[in-house]
Scaffold this motif. Sequence first.
Motif, PDB file in Angstrom:
ATOM      1  N   VAL A 120      71.693 -16.613  15.898  1.00 50.39           N
ATOM      2  CA  VAL A 120      72.587 -17.486  15.147  1.00 50.39           C
ATOM      3  C   VAL A 120      72.014 -18.897  15.081  1.00 50.39           C
ATOM      4  N   GLU A 121      71.456 -19.355  16.204  1.00 49.27           N
ATOM      5  CA  GLU A 121      70.877 -20.696  16.250  1.00 49.27           C
ATOM      6  C   GLU A 121      69.702 -20.815  15.277  1.00 49.27           C
ATOM      7  N   GLN A 122      68.871 -19.777  15.205  1.00 45.76           N
ATOM      8  CA  GLN A 122      67.740 -19.815  14.291  1.00 45.76           C
ATOM      9  C   GLN A 122      68.207 -19.820  12.837  1.00 45.76           C
ATOM     10  N   ARG A 123      69.223 -19.019  12.539  1.00 46.19           N
ATOM     11  CA  ARG A 123      69.752 -19.007  11.180  1.00 46.19           C
ATOM     12  C   ARG A 123      70.287 -20.383  10.804  1.00 46.19           C
ATOM     13  N   GLN A 124      71.058 -20.977  11.715  1.00 51.37           N
ATOM     14  CA  GLN A 124      71.668 -22.261  11.418  1.00 51.37           C
ATOM     15  C   GLN A 124      70.633 -23.368  11.277  1.00 51.37           C
TER      16      GLN A 124
END
Length: 206
Positions: A120-124
């Motif tokens: 999720v952090e990478q997507r964001q």
Amino acid sequence: MAEDLEVRRRPGGRSARVAAAVHEAVDALLLETGPGGFTVADVARRAGVNPTSIYRRWGSLEAVILDVEAARLAEISPMPDTGTLRGDLLEYARTAAADITRPGRLAFLQALIGAGDLTVEQRQSFLMQRARQFQGMLDRGRERGEPALDYTAIVDCILAPIYLRRLLGVSVGEPDLELFVERAFTTTQSRPAVPPIHLGRKVFPA
């Protein structure tokens, strides 16, 4: 190995040239084959770099595509400043609707959906720069005393129907865009406030 480490360490020089070459290669391949039609090896061959340099810098093909598309959006589609928030949102909606019809321009959405190996952090992280640009537009509206919209209203009411209609092959006209913008204002006024996302020194509604 030493070359790959050097590429990762230096923000300019060879690192910048490698990044530019990879971005150009990905952009060309997206137009030629779409996001599912090439591999990291294809990108490396087109860019003239070692595939390990791409993996070490970005981690996956999906991450490269997201990086390329995020940079492209920031460059060709800056946030408008028409003097009113409604005008800004309508102008942005027009730009988004026009841009998404160009060849290969669903790549960002398709890559984001298909990037199952990203956290999720990478997507964001690929969306934060765009989020800050949206924040600036929303801040200007608040400073003028206009309605305080949150980001989910923009996504739900403006961007989502534009992208969905494109995926379904349904055209979007000026009356549709005006309706999407009006829904953003109406939805915000009738929904509870959403928790904010902190973007450095600013706060960006989730």
